[in-house]
Each structure stands twice: as structure tokens, then as C-alpha cells.
Motif scaffolding. Sequence first.
Motif, PDB file in Angstrom:
ATOM      1  N   LEU A 182      40.760  50.060  48.356  1.00 59.28           N
ATOM      2  CA  LEU A 182      42.099  49.482  48.294  1.00 59.28           C
ATOM      3  C   LEU A 182      42.583  49.073  49.684  1.00 59.28           C
ATOM      4  CD1 LEU A 182      44.464  48.890  46.375  1.00 59.28           C
ATOM      5  CD2 LEU A 182      45.309  51.187  46.880  1.00 59.28           C
ATOM      6  N   CYS A 183      42.395  49.943  50.656  1.00 57.78           N
ATOM      7  CA  CYS A 183      42.825  49.644  52.030  1.00 57.78           C
ATOM      8  C   CYS A 183      42.079  48.452  52.611  1.00 57.78           C
ATOM      9  CB  CYS A 183      42.637  50.861  52.933  1.00 57.78           C
ATOM     10  SG  CYS A 183      43.790  52.191  52.601  1.00 57.78           S
ATOM     11  N   ILE A 184      40.788  48.353  52.333  1.00 59.95           N
ATOM     12  CA  ILE A 184      40.004  47.218  52.836  1.00 59.95           C
ATOM     13  C   ILE A 184      40.487  45.923  52.187  1.00 59.95           C
ATOM     14  CG2 ILE A 184      37.713  46.148  52.914  1.00 59.95           C
ATOM     15  CD1 ILE A 184      37.937  48.479  54.847  1.00 59.95           C
ATOM     16  N   GLY A 185      40.715  45.949  50.887  1.00 62.15           N
ATOM     17  CA  GLY A 185      41.200  44.758  50.191  1.00 62.15           C
ATOM     18  C   GLY A 185      42.532  44.271  50.744  1.00 62.15           C
ATOM     19  N   ILE A 186      43.410  45.191  51.071  1.00 66.74           N
ATOM     20  CA  ILE A 186      44.711  44.830  51.634  1.00 66.74           C
ATOM     21  C   ILE A 186      44.581  44.399  53.093  1.00 66.74           C
ATOM     22  CG2 ILE A 186      46.971  45.760  52.294  1.00 66.74           C
ATOM     23  CD1 ILE A 186      46.774  47.518  49.719  1.00 66.74           C
ATOM     24  N   HIS A 218      39.940  39.244  46.389  1.00 70.42           N
ATOM     25  CA  HIS A 218      39.952  40.482  47.163  1.00 70.42           C
ATOM     26  C   HIS A 218      39.512  41.685  46.329  1.00 70.42           C
ATOM     27  CE1 HIS A 218      41.383  38.730  50.830  1.00 70.42           C
ATOM     28  NE2 HIS A 218      42.233  38.016  50.119  1.00 70.42           N
ATOM     29  N   SER A 219      39.470  41.524  45.028  1.00 69.01           N
ATOM     30  CA  SER A 219      38.913  42.588  44.185  1.00 69.01           C
ATOM     31  C   SER A 219      37.416  42.756  44.458  1.00 69.01           C
ATOM     32  CB  SER A 219      39.160  42.293  42.707  1.00 69.01           C
ATOM     33  OG  SER A 219      38.548  41.082  42.332  1.00 69.01           O
ATOM     34  N   TYR A 220      36.747  41.696  44.941  1.00 65.69           N
ATOM     35  CA  TYR A 220      35.344  41.827  45.332  1.00 65.69           C
ATOM     36  C   TYR A 220      35.212  42.867  46.446  1.00 65.69           C
ATOM     37  CZ  TYR A 220      34.538  37.270  43.005  1.00 65.69           C
ATOM     38  OH  TYR A 220      34.457  36.240  42.113  1.00 65.69           O
ATOM     39  N   SER A 221      36.127  42.798  47.408  1.00 66.88           N
ATOM     40  CA  SER A 221      36.097  43.752  48.520  1.00 66.88           C
ATOM     41  C   SER A 221      36.435  45.152  48.031  1.00 66.88           C
ATOM     42  CB  SER A 221      37.084  43.340  49.606  1.00 66.88           C
ATOM     43  OG  SER A 221      36.744  42.088  50.125  1.00 66.88           O
TER      44      SER A 221
END
Length: 160
Positions: free
Chosen positions: A114-118, A137-140
Motif C-alpha cells: 500500500l505504501c509503495i503504491g501511494i 498502481h494496483s500492479y505495484s
Amino acid sequence: MGKFMMNTAKHLKKLNLLFWPKKMCSSAKMQKKCNNQRAVIATIIFSSFIGTYLDLIFVGNQMYAFPARQFPDVFTINIAFTLIILPIFTVLFLRITKTLPPLLRILLFILIGLCIGISEQFFEKLGWFTHSEAWYHSYSFFGYIIFMFLIWKFYRWLAK
């Protein structure tokens, strides 16, 4: 002449023992600590290797790019991330993860994803990172959960 060669060989064996002790980790506790250190180092290398090659694949397929990077004429990826930030993150990740029970460990993987996506969206605004229109960003989010799980399993496999 045969006597000279025997003495030389004996001397070299004694010299060799000075520089290479037989037991680096003598006690069982020290052996466990040495195995853990080796596992951490191997996991750092593994995470950097995987991170580098995933970046090369995604940048090569134009899924994302690093406009701000070191040595742009040589590298298409941000080598500071894969050679500095990712290893530091891996050490911190392993230190924290080792102390957690399984349920909290899974929650940590999800939190990291979650933090990486944000944070990717924040880094895009800074101009450090760009994504193609086909990128979600859900891929990340899912990618980093899987990545952290693999890193953890690799470490546990080596630490045994």
C-alpha cells in the motif's frame, strides 16, 4: 632437494592456518549468528538482483521510466534505488519481519504494498518516476506484496 620441498610445504600449511582459521563460528550460538548474517547478505543481493531485472523488464516494455536517474547515458533504470535504497530497505524489512508473528507479517506485506503504491504517485509528482497510461498502481501494490513474500521466503530458506 626433496627435504627442501617437504619443509616448504609444511611451512606453507602453517602459514595458511594463520590467515584462514578452521572455525569461524565455533559455538552453536555463533554458528546460528553466522548463518543469519550470511542469509541476510544473500537476501540483500537477491532482492537487488530481482529489483534490477524487474526494473529492466518494465522499463524495456515502457511500462514506466526513470527520468531522473544516475548516469542516464548508461543506465535506463535508477541504480541508486536497486543498489542503495533496496538493500537498506531489505535489511530493515528482515529485522522487523523476524520479530513478527505470521498474521502481523502478512499485514506488514500488505502495508508495504500500500505504501509503495501511494509513494509512487508522490514520486511521479516530483518527476523521479513516470508510468505509461497502461500502468495501474494496483500492479505495484500486489507486486510488492509478492516481492516481499519472496524475499522473506528466500531469507527463511537460507537461514535454516
